[in-house]
Design an enzyme around this catalytic site. Structure first.
Site, PDB file in Angstrom:
ATOM      1  N   GLU A 141       0.914  -1.055   0.175  1.00 60.15           N
ATOM      2  CA  GLU A 141       0.029   0.000   0.099  1.00 60.15           C
ATOM      3  C   GLU A 141       1.031   1.322  -0.093  1.00 60.15           C
ATOM      4  O   GLU A 141       1.796   1.243   0.797  1.00 60.15           O
ATOM      5  CB  GLU A 141      -0.841  -0.136   1.134  1.00 60.15           C
ATOM      6  CG  GLU A 141      -1.961  -1.321   1.205  1.00 60.15           C
ATOM      7  CD  GLU A 141      -2.479  -1.582   2.509  1.00 60.15           C
ATOM      8  OE1 GLU A 141      -3.377  -2.522   2.720  1.00 60.15           O
ATOM      9  OE2 GLU A 141      -2.286  -0.850   3.573  1.00 60.15           O
ATOM     10  N   GLU A 144      -4.850  -6.719   2.817  1.00 59.25           N
ATOM     11  CA  GLU A 144      -3.539  -7.389   3.460  1.00 59.25           C
ATOM     12  C   GLU A 144      -3.969  -8.721   2.943  1.00 59.25           C
ATOM     13  O   GLU A 144      -2.743  -9.483   2.406  1.00 59.25           O
ATOM     14  CB  GLU A 144      -3.402  -7.056   4.683  1.00 59.25           C
ATOM     15  CG  GLU A 144      -2.805  -5.628   5.216  1.00 59.25           C
ATOM     16  CD  GLU A 144      -3.821  -4.527   5.363  1.00 59.25           C
ATOM     17  OE1 GLU A 144      -3.491  -3.475   5.178  1.00 59.25           O
ATOM     18  OE2 GLU A 144      -5.125  -4.942   5.232  1.00 59.25           O
ATOM     19  N   ASP A 204       1.044  -3.909  13.243  1.00 54.25           N
ATOM     20  CA  ASP A 204      -0.137  -4.105  13.760  1.00 54.25           C
ATOM     21  C   ASP A 204      -1.338  -4.608  13.129  1.00 54.25           C
ATOM     22  O   ASP A 204      -2.393  -5.154  13.340  1.00 54.25           O
ATOM     23  CB  ASP A 204      -0.448  -2.786  14.257  1.00 54.25           C
ATOM     24  CG  ASP A 204       0.427  -2.024  15.081  1.00 54.25           C
ATOM     25  OD1 ASP A 204       0.385  -1.734  16.209  1.00 54.25           O
ATOM     26  OD2 ASP A 204       1.339  -1.295  14.227  1.00 54.25           O
ATOM     27  N   HIS A 262      -1.017   1.329  15.736  1.00 55.83           N
ATOM     28  CA  HIS A 262      -0.004   1.424  14.833  1.00 55.83           C
ATOM     29  C   HIS A 262       1.376   1.748  15.602  1.00 55.83           C
ATOM     30  O   HIS A 262       2.347   2.522  14.944  1.00 55.83           O
ATOM     31  CB  HIS A 262      -0.281   2.973  14.140  1.00 55.83           C
ATOM     32  CG  HIS A 262      -1.527   3.059  13.197  1.00 55.83           C
ATOM     33  ND1 HIS A 262      -2.844   3.134  13.992  1.00 55.83           N
ATOM     34  CD2 HIS A 262      -1.483   2.812  12.073  1.00 55.83           C
ATOM     35  CE1 HIS A 262      -3.730   2.856  13.071  1.00 55.83           C
ATOM     36  NE2 HIS A 262      -3.072   2.671  11.651  1.00 55.83           N
TER      37      HIS A 262
END
Length: 346
Positions: free
Chosen positions: A43, A74, A99, A143
């Site tokens: 991404e 993902e 994460d 994150h």
């Protein structure tokens, strides 16, 4: 937030210094030129160049057939990477934040890590899963984790954690060439980004030539005789700064950078512990069931008679807080490391 360390890295054959992000990209580009089967997908890795500058410049040289932006799925693109690897290609797939592994864990662990074993060795999965780890910049609980131990705990994947530009380039060459799946975990704060200040230590001399750093070889970043400090990633630099402070107090700390967790260089740790007799393990992963406990267990198994004291510092067993004072409280800083070494040295 703890003060970041000064530059301590060893001299290399070149005066050319790179940030860790540039060193990674240089290794990737070299491998892509040498092998047309190597490609990068993830991404925001094409036009944007990776949100942590992990792919800056690659699109211009290699085009969209080999540097691919993917949809925010993902599961889909990591599954595609596994299939491409099994078909003979060498994909590098970026998981933007570690994460996010949860949404694609079936692809990562039940496919990427296991398919060579499940096929009886009929095929390999030569792919690299790159991912950003770490906090200290207030991005909250989804994150900011490292999760080294999660991947190291699950067999079938090699796990790499560079702390300097020199190591980042050499370990990336090794990762791309490896016939097994490699999880390459880079710390955001070490990348040399203008909007996220780094310590000075990660920016090092880097040869323009390709070179490979073998997996399973830890690096003694600072020799010492009094206490062994074992760590990785960002906390290598925090440990180095703590060691410099402690030197003024007459305490000589040895700092070991593991560099890879799978395979793990147990012997370097044991050699140091046999010399110092005291062990501190520092990690940005969670304290319970993690890297700190594993290192201490191996030290006890291999050098129990030489150990007089052990201690560990790691993230408290809570989600990473958003508020800066709370995040600083749960993440070991330079002061915490120095205090722990002094306690062991008493």
């Amino acid at each position: 937030m703890a003060t970041e360390s000064r530059d301590y890295t060893e001299a290399t054959e070149t005066d050319r210094e790179l940030t860790m992000s540039r060193a990674m990209v240089e290794a990737i580009a070299w491998e892509m030129r040498e092998n047309e089967e190597v490609f990068y997908m993830g991404e925001d890795v094409a036009d944007y160049g990776g949100i942590f500058s992990s792919t800056t410049g690659l699109l211009d040289e290699f085009g969209r057939d080999r540097v691919m932006d993917v949809p925010i799925s993902e599961t889909a693109y990591l599954g595609a990477a596994v299939g491409a690897a099994q078909a003979g290609m060498r994909p590098i797939a970026e998981l933007m934040f570690v994460d996010f592994f949860g949404v694609a864990m079936d692809q990562i662990y039940n496919n990427m890590a296991k398919n060579t074993y499940m096929s009886g060795g009929s095929f390999s999965v030569p792919m690299v899963l790159t991912t950003a780890v770490g906090g200290t910049y207030n991005d909250a609980g989804q994150h900011s984790q490292t999760l080294y131990g999660t991947f190291a705990h699950l067999p079938g994947m090699k796990v790499v954690v560079p702390s300097t530009a020199y190591d980042a380039k050499g370990l990336m060459h090794t990762a791309i060439r490896d016939d097994d799946p490699v999880v390459y975990m880079f710390h955001k704060r070490l990348m040399g980004l203008g909007w996220m200040p780094s310590p000075s230590g990660p920016k090092t001399g880097v040869s323009e030539e390709d070179y490979a750093i073998p997996f399973g070889e830890a690096d003694v970043k600072r020799p010492g005789d009094d206490v062994t400090v074992v760590t990785l990633g960002l906390h290598v630099h925090r440990a180095m700064e703590a060691a410099e402070r402690l030197d003024d107090d007459g305490i000589d700390a040895e700092v070991i950078d593991l560099r890879t967790l799978v395979p793990l260089d147990t012997e370097t740790v044991l050699d140091s512990v046999r010399k110092t007799g005291k062990l501190l393990v520092v990690d940005e992963d969670y304290r319970s069931f993690g890297v700190t406990g594993e290192i201490i267990a191996r030290a006890a198994e291999g050098a129990l008679d030489d150990l007089s004291a052990v201690k560990r510092l790691a993230i408290h067993d809570v989600p990473i807080p958003y508020a800066r004072p709370l995040e600083d409280e749960v993440n070991p800083g330079t002061d915490d490391i120095a205090a722990a070494v002094r306690e062991l040295h008493e």
